[in-house]
Design a protein around this motif. Structure first.
Motif, short mmCIF file in Angstrom:
data_model
loop_
_atom_site.label_atom_id
_atom_site.label_comp_id
_atom_site.label_asym_id
_atom_site.label_seq_id
_atom_site.Cartn_x
_atom_site.Cartn_y
_atom_site.Cartn_z
N GLY A 187 7.10 14.51 8.00
CA GLY A 187 7.89 15.27 7.10
C GLY A 187 8.97 14.64 6.67
N LEU A 188 9.36 14.86 5.36
CA LEU A 188 10.59 14.32 4.91
C LEU A 188 11.06 15.43 3.78
CD1 LEU A 188 9.66 13.86 1.63
CD2 LEU A 188 8.46 12.01 2.80
N THR A 189 12.39 15.13 3.19
CA THR A 189 13.03 16.19 2.10
C THR A 189 13.19 15.13 1.10
OG1 THR A 189 14.32 17.25 3.96
CG2 THR A 189 15.20 17.42 1.80
N GLY A 215 6.30 12.16 -12.20
CA GLY A 215 4.91 12.06 -11.73
C GLY A 215 4.71 10.64 -11.16
N GLU A 216 5.28 9.59 -11.58
CA GLU A 216 5.37 8.42 -11.02
C GLU A 216 5.90 8.33 -9.58
OE1 GLU A 216 5.65 4.80 -14.18
OE2 GLU A 216 7.22 6.51 -14.53
N PHE A 217 7.04 9.09 -9.80
CA PHE A 217 7.76 8.92 -8.28
C PHE A 217 6.90 9.54 -7.23
CE2 PHE A 217 10.67 10.09 -4.71
CZ PHE A 217 10.97 8.80 -4.69
N MET A 218 6.53 10.87 -7.66
CA MET A 218 5.45 11.55 -6.84
C MET A 218 4.45 10.72 -6.31
SD MET A 218 7.67 14.14 -6.19
CE MET A 218 6.50 14.93 -5.03
N ARG A 219 3.79 10.09 -7.07
CA ARG A 219 2.56 9.09 -6.86
C ARG A 219 3.14 8.14 -5.99
NH1 ARG A 219 1.29 10.56 -11.81
NH2 ARG A 219 2.08 8.29 -12.93
N PHE A 220 4.15 7.53 -6.01
CA PHE A 220 4.77 6.55 -5.16
C PHE A 220 5.03 7.15 -3.76
CE2 PHE A 220 8.35 4.60 -2.99
CZ PHE A 220 8.00 2.94 -3.09
N LEU A 221 5.79 8.39 -3.87
CA LEU A 221 5.74 9.05 -2.60
C LEU A 221 4.58 9.17 -1.71
CD1 LEU A 221 8.35 10.95 -1.28
CD2 LEU A 221 7.00 12.75 -2.01
N ASP A 222 3.59 9.73 -2.27
CA ASP A 222 2.23 10.03 -1.84
C ASP A 222 1.77 8.79 -1.11
OD1 ASP A 222 2.77 13.04 -2.24
OD2 ASP A 222 1.54 12.87 -4.22
N ARG A 252 9.43 -0.24 8.41
CA ARG A 252 8.68 0.85 7.50
C ARG A 252 9.44 0.98 6.31
NH1 ARG A 252 5.68 5.18 11.40
NH2 ARG A 252 4.61 3.57 12.67
N VAL A 253 10.72 1.26 6.58
CA VAL A 253 11.57 1.67 5.42
C VAL A 253 12.11 0.51 4.47
CG1 VAL A 253 14.01 2.43 5.10
CG2 VAL A 253 12.66 3.85 6.86
N GLU A 254 11.97 -0.56 5.30
CA GLU A 254 12.31 -1.65 4.28
C GLU A 254 11.12 -2.12 3.80
OE1 GLU A 254 15.28 -3.19 3.85
OE2 GLU A 254 15.81 -1.69 5.00
N ARG A 255 9.89 -2.06 4.06
CA ARG A 255 8.59 -1.99 3.15
C ARG A 255 8.66 -1.20 1.91
NH1 ARG A 255 4.66 0.14 1.82
NH2 ARG A 255 4.96 2.08 3.24
N ILE A 256 8.98 0.08 2.47
CA ILE A 256 9.08 0.94 1.25
C ILE A 256 9.93 0.57 0.22
CG2 ILE A 256 9.72 3.42 0.60
CD1 ILE A 256 8.79 4.40 3.57
N ARG A 257 11.38 0.03 0.62
CA ARG A 257 12.35 -0.40 -0.32
C ARG A 257 11.88 -1.30 -1.15
NH1 ARG A 257 17.61 -1.66 2.69
NH2 ARG A 257 18.63 -1.63 0.76
N ARG A 258 11.22 -2.45 -0.69
CA ARG A 258 10.60 -3.66 -1.37
C ARG A 258 9.68 -2.99 -2.34
NH1 ARG A 258 11.08 -5.87 3.75
NH2 ARG A 258 8.86 -5.56 4.08
N ALA A 259 8.59 -2.23 -1.92
CA ALA A 259 7.64 -1.79 -2.97
C ALA A 259 8.05 -1.13 -3.99
CB ALA A 259 6.85 -0.80 -2.12
N TYR A 260 9.08 -0.16 -3.88
CA TYR A 260 9.70 0.41 -4.84
C TYR A 260 10.36 -0.53 -5.86
CZ TYR A 260 11.97 4.13 -7.89
OH TYR A 260 12.19 4.91 -8.74
#
Length: 146
Positions: free
Chosen positions: A78-80, A61-68, A118-126
């Protein structure tokens, strides 16, 4: 000594030579270099779930909220998402085994620079949000059509 001529053998040999000389390389070349669409970049992100601060692993659930919240807005087309299991060696040499998530992103090659940031921002945020040492990333160039 008697010499005989077999026209069927010569004809078959000629056909085989023609195929080897021209036909088969052309078919193989077409198969190897066929165009499946436009130039795209594929980025795979590998998210571990074990936290460095001793708290329980990142739950689904935590990961799905991060994804959203963090990934979908930057990649709305889209993504997989794949559930996974990974392992890696930490700085002390210990093998860490953990549940993981793999996110696959496809985007036009011409957008690679903007999307890469954008990908790098996502990595840092996680890494910050879930106390991770790193988020793995791999990139590949390919052709895609939708």
């Amino acid at each position: 000594m008697r010499w005989t001529s077999d026209t069927r053998g010569k004809a078959a040999g000629g056909v085989l030579a023609a195929l080897l000389g021209a036909g088969i390389p052309a078919l193989v070349g077409a198969a190897l270099h066929g165009h499946a669409g436009e130039p795209y970049r594929e980025t795979r992100l590998y998210f571990g779930t074990q936290r460095t601060d001793g708290r329980p692993p990142v739950a689904k659930g935590e990961f799905m909220r991060f994804l959203d919240r963090e990934i979908t807005p930057d990649f709305p087309e889209g993504l997989t998402l794949r559930d996974g299991y990974g392992q890696w060696r930490d700085g002390d040499g210990t093998i860490v085994r953990e549940a993981s998530y793999e996110v696959v992103l496809l985007y036009p090659e011409k957008e690679a620079a903007a999307r890469g940031s954008r990908v790098e921002r996502i990595r840092r945020a996680y890494e910050e949000q879930f106390r991770q040492d790193s988020v793995g990333r791999s990139d590949d160039e390919l052709e895609a059509d939708f």
